[in-house]
Design a protein around this motif. Sequence first.
Motif, PDB file in Angstrom:
ATOM      1  N   ALA A   1       0.847  -1.211   0.000  1.00  0.00           N
ATOM      2  CA  ALA A   1       0.000   0.000   0.000  1.00  0.00           C
ATOM      3  C   ALA A   1       0.872   1.246   0.000  1.00  0.00           C
ATOM      4  O   ALA A   1       0.580   2.230  -0.683  1.00  0.00           O
ATOM      5  CB  ALA A   1      -0.931  -0.007   1.220  1.00  0.00           C
ATOM      6  N   ARG A   2       1.974   1.209   0.736  1.00  0.00           N
ATOM      7  CA  ARG A   2       2.873   2.367   0.795  1.00  0.00           C
ATOM      8  C   ARG A   2       3.491   2.643  -0.579  1.00  0.00           C
ATOM      9  O   ARG A   2       3.561   3.793  -1.022  1.00  0.00           O
ATOM     10  CB  ARG A   2       3.983   2.112   1.825  1.00  0.00           C
ATOM     11  CG  ARG A   2       4.937   3.289   1.945  1.00  0.00           C
ATOM     12  CD  ARG A   2       5.956   3.056   3.020  1.00  0.00           C
ATOM     13  NE  ARG A   2       6.698   1.829   2.798  1.00  0.00           N
ATOM     14  CZ  ARG A   2       7.509   1.279   3.697  1.00  0.00           C
ATOM     15  NH1 ARG A   2       7.663   1.826   4.872  1.00  0.00           N
ATOM     16  NH2 ARG A   2       8.158   0.172   3.417  1.00  0.00           N
ATOM     17  N   ALA A   3       3.928   1.591  -1.265  1.00  0.00           N
ATOM     18  CA  ALA A   3       4.561   1.788  -2.578  1.00  0.00           C
ATOM     19  C   ALA A   3       3.555   2.345  -3.586  1.00  0.00           C
ATOM     20  O   ALA A   3       3.916   3.147  -4.447  1.00  0.00           O
ATOM     21  CB  ALA A   3       5.133   0.477  -3.075  1.00  0.00           C
ATOM     22  N   LEU A   4       2.297   1.915  -3.481  1.00  0.00           N
ATOM     23  CA  LEU A   4       1.307   2.317  -4.484  1.00  0.00           C
ATOM     24  C   LEU A   4       0.647   3.653  -4.154  1.00  0.00           C
ATOM     25  O   LEU A   4       0.147   4.341  -5.052  1.00  0.00           O
ATOM     26  CB  LEU A   4       0.254   1.215  -4.633  1.00  0.00           C
ATOM     27  CG  LEU A   4       0.829  -0.142  -5.050  1.00  0.00           C
ATOM     28  CD1 LEU A   4      -0.268  -1.168  -5.187  1.00  0.00           C
ATOM     29  CD2 LEU A   4       1.612  -0.024  -6.350  1.00  0.00           C
ATOM     30  N   ALA A   5       0.665   4.032  -2.885  1.00  0.00           N
ATOM     31  CA  ALA A   5       0.001   5.268  -2.455  1.00  0.00           C
ATOM     32  C   ALA A   5       0.609   6.493  -3.116  1.00  0.00           C
ATOM     33  O   ALA A   5      -0.051   7.493  -3.351  1.00  0.00           O
ATOM     34  CB  ALA A   5       0.082   5.411  -0.944  1.00  0.00           C
ATOM     35  N   ASN A   6       1.873   6.399  -3.433  1.00  0.00           N
ATOM     36  CA  ASN A   6       2.595   7.520  -4.031  1.00  0.00           C
ATOM     37  C   ASN A   6       2.232   7.704  -5.502  1.00  0.00           C
ATOM     38  O   ASN A   6       2.651   8.658  -6.128  1.00  0.00           O
ATOM     39  CB  ASN A   6       4.096   7.245  -3.868  1.00  0.00           C
ATOM     40  CG  ASN A   6       4.917   8.493  -3.893  1.00  0.00           C
ATOM     41  OD1 ASN A   6       4.408   9.570  -3.622  1.00  0.00           O
ATOM     42  ND2 ASN A   6       6.184   8.352  -4.236  1.00  0.00           N
ATOM     43  N   ASP A   7       1.462   6.742  -6.068  1.00  0.00           N
ATOM     44  CA  ASP A   7       1.041   6.784  -7.464  1.00  0.00           C
ATOM     45  C   ASP A   7       2.229   6.854  -8.424  1.00  0.00           C
ATOM     46  O   ASP A   7       2.260   7.694  -9.329  1.00  0.00           O
ATOM     47  CB  ASP A   7       0.137   8.010  -7.692  1.00  0.00           C
ATOM     48  CG  ASP A   7      -1.175   7.576  -8.298  1.00  0.00           C
ATOM     49  OD1 ASP A   7      -1.317   6.403  -8.654  1.00  0.00           O
ATOM     50  OD2 ASP A   7      -2.058   8.439  -8.442  1.00  0.00           O
ATOM     51  N   PRO A   8       3.217   5.994  -8.245  1.00  0.00           N
ATOM     52  CA  PRO A   8       4.431   6.115  -9.052  1.00  0.00           C
ATOM     53  C   PRO A   8       4.232   5.579 -10.471  1.00  0.00           C
ATOM     54  O   PRO A   8       3.464   4.635 -10.666  1.00  0.00           O
ATOM     55  CB  PRO A   8       5.437   5.211  -8.305  1.00  0.00           C
ATOM     56  CG  PRO A   8       4.571   4.168  -7.681  1.00  0.00           C
ATOM     57  CD  PRO A   8       3.267   4.833  -7.349  1.00  0.00           C
ATOM     58  N   PRO A   9       4.913   6.152 -11.456  1.00  0.00           N
ATOM     59  CA  PRO A   9       4.809   5.636 -12.821  1.00  0.00           C
ATOM     60  C   PRO A   9       5.498   4.286 -13.006  1.00  0.00           C
ATOM     61  O   PRO A   9       5.220   3.579 -13.966  1.00  0.00           O
ATOM     62  CB  PRO A   9       5.498   6.707 -13.671  1.00  0.00           C
ATOM     63  CG  PRO A   9       6.360   7.460 -12.732  1.00  0.00           C
ATOM     64  CD  PRO A   9       5.718   7.387 -11.384  1.00  0.00           C
ATOM     65  N   VAL A  10       6.409   3.950 -12.071  1.00  0.00           N
ATOM     66  CA  VAL A  10       7.147   2.683 -12.158  1.00  0.00           C
ATOM     67  C   VAL A  10       7.006   1.948 -10.824  1.00  0.00           C
ATOM     68  O   VAL A  10       7.139   2.561  -9.758  1.00  0.00           O
ATOM     69  CB  VAL A  10       8.650   2.942 -12.419  1.00  0.00           C
ATOM     70  CG1 VAL A  10       9.442   1.649 -12.379  1.00  0.00           C
ATOM     71  CG2 VAL A  10       8.848   3.664 -13.745  1.00  0.00           C
ATOM     72  N   ILE A  11       6.748   0.646 -10.893  1.00  0.00           N
ATOM     73  CA  ILE A  11       6.676  -0.162  -9.678  1.00  0.00           C
ATOM     74  C   ILE A  11       7.657  -1.325  -9.810  1.00  0.00           C
ATOM     75  O   ILE A  11       7.610  -2.081 -10.782  1.00  0.00           O
ATOM     76  CB  ILE A  11       5.253  -0.707  -9.463  1.00  0.00           C
ATOM     77  CG1 ILE A  11       4.286   0.451  -9.266  1.00  0.00           C
ATOM     78  CG2 ILE A  11       5.195  -1.646  -8.253  1.00  0.00           C
ATOM     79  CD1 ILE A  11       2.883   0.112  -9.621  1.00  0.00           C
ATOM     80  N   LEU A  12       8.555  -1.437  -8.831  1.00  0.00           N
ATOM     81  CA  LEU A  12       9.508  -2.539  -8.795  1.00  0.00           C
ATOM     82  C   LEU A  12       9.228  -3.347  -7.539  1.00  0.00           C
ATOM     83  O   LEU A  12       9.185  -2.782  -6.431  1.00  0.00           O
ATOM     84  CB  LEU A  12      10.944  -2.005  -8.749  1.00  0.00           C
ATOM     85  CG  LEU A  12      11.365  -1.086  -9.896  1.00  0.00           C
ATOM     86  CD1 LEU A  12      12.814  -0.645  -9.711  1.00  0.00           C
ATOM     87  CD2 LEU A  12      11.181  -1.776 -11.236  1.00  0.00           C
ATOM     88  N   ALA A  13       9.026  -4.647  -7.698  1.00  0.00           N
ATOM     89  CA  ALA A  13       8.631  -5.453  -6.547  1.00  0.00           C
ATOM     90  C   ALA A  13       9.475  -6.716  -6.477  1.00  0.00           C
ATOM     91  O   ALA A  13       9.730  -7.363  -7.488  1.00  0.00           O
ATOM     92  CB  ALA A  13       7.157  -5.810  -6.651  1.00  0.00           C
ATOM     93  N   ASP A  14       9.914  -7.056  -5.258  1.00  0.00           N
ATOM     94  CA  ASP A  14      10.698  -8.273  -5.034  1.00  0.00           C
ATOM     95  C   ASP A  14       9.850  -9.233  -4.213  1.00  0.00           C
ATOM     96  O   ASP A  14       9.624  -9.004  -3.026  1.00  0.00           O
ATOM     97  CB  ASP A  14      11.987  -7.919  -4.283  1.00  0.00           C
ATOM     98  CG  ASP A  14      13.004  -9.050  -4.363  1.00  0.00           C
ATOM     99  OD1 ASP A  14      12.671 -10.130  -4.900  1.00  0.00           O
ATOM    100  OD2 ASP A  14      14.129  -8.849  -3.874  1.00  0.00           O
ATOM    101  N   GLU A  15       9.372 -10.286  -4.846  1.00  0.00           N
ATOM    102  CA  GLU A  15       8.553 -11.309  -4.200  1.00  0.00           C
ATOM    103  C   GLU A  15       7.401 -10.706  -3.396  1.00  0.00           C
ATOM    104  O   GLU A  15       7.258 -10.970  -2.194  1.00  0.00           O
ATOM    105  CB  GLU A  15       9.435 -12.165  -3.260  1.00  0.00           C
ATOM    106  CG  GLU A  15      10.536 -12.908  -3.959  1.00  0.00           C
ATOM    107  CD  GLU A  15      10.053 -14.120  -4.759  1.00  0.00           C
ATOM    108  OE1 GLU A  15       8.824 -14.360  -4.804  1.00  0.00           O
ATOM    109  OE2 GLU A  15      10.906 -14.788  -5.356  1.00  0.00           O
TER     110      GLU A  15
END
Length: 231
Positions: A159-173
């Motif tokens: 939720a924290r990573a997506l709340a910022n509405d970033p144009p790029v999302i990088l996720a590790d597992e």
Amino acid sequence: MAAPEAGLALSVAGLTVQAPDGRRLAEVPALTVAPGSSVAIRGPSGAGKTTLLHALSGLVRPASGRVAWGGTDLAALGDAALTRFRRDRIGLIFQDFLLFEELGALDNAAIATAFLPRGQRLALRQRAGTWLDRLGLGQAGVRRADSFSGGERQRIAVARALANDPPVILADEPTASLDRASADRLAVDLAALSRDTGRTLVVVTHDATLAARLDRVLTMAEGRIVEDTHG
Ligand SMILES: Nc1ncnc2c1ncn2[C@@H]1O[C@H](COP(=O)(O)OP(=O)(O)OP(=O)(O)O)[C@@H](O)[C@H]1O
């Protein structure tokens, strides 16, 4: 509210990442990812997946080569500019969740408000709350982070990573500590985020269900991309 920024293209050329002892951990001669597309990175343990993701995020400076997002070469940015670029443009979902234990779930998910002008804080807090809701933690906003299970902590970090509405999302597992139903729900949400809102998504995952939902699957072995499959 301003429209979310469209996803950025990724361009990698001549990339090598080395351990402090000089051992080569990852080597990617060329890789491009179209803006708004979604990519899974798979491969055995130790193949270099996390190393590559760290280089893509600028958390690790490569020994050589170029990583560019939307034409911005990360190597050309100084440390402060690189931190700013990552904070503003890249949503990171990593395995060590780095939550603030004494804060509640919502305060953790909305932590980026601290870096925003006053006028943008409410919108980010609302997005953080919406994501917590979607991830099944809507009722848990004020509970301290240290009272959550591993899977719940992972969802707060998402939720924290997506709340910022970033144009790029990088996720590790991102689904590693989730039960099957929560993992499937998150897989649907991540794929939709890329497909419907044009975010560029790169996910390291062992989760075949998640990988199958994305546009493309890269397989790594011994630090190299050995297979590139478009779904
Ligand atoms: N800072 C470092 N110094 C030395 N070796 C490192 C460093 N970081 C990673 N490695 C090594 O690089 C190799 C690749 O590690 P990496 O974490 O990228 O693999 P991975 O594919 O993500 O594995 P897993 O699926 O187990 O997370 C491993 O052999 C690891 O021990």
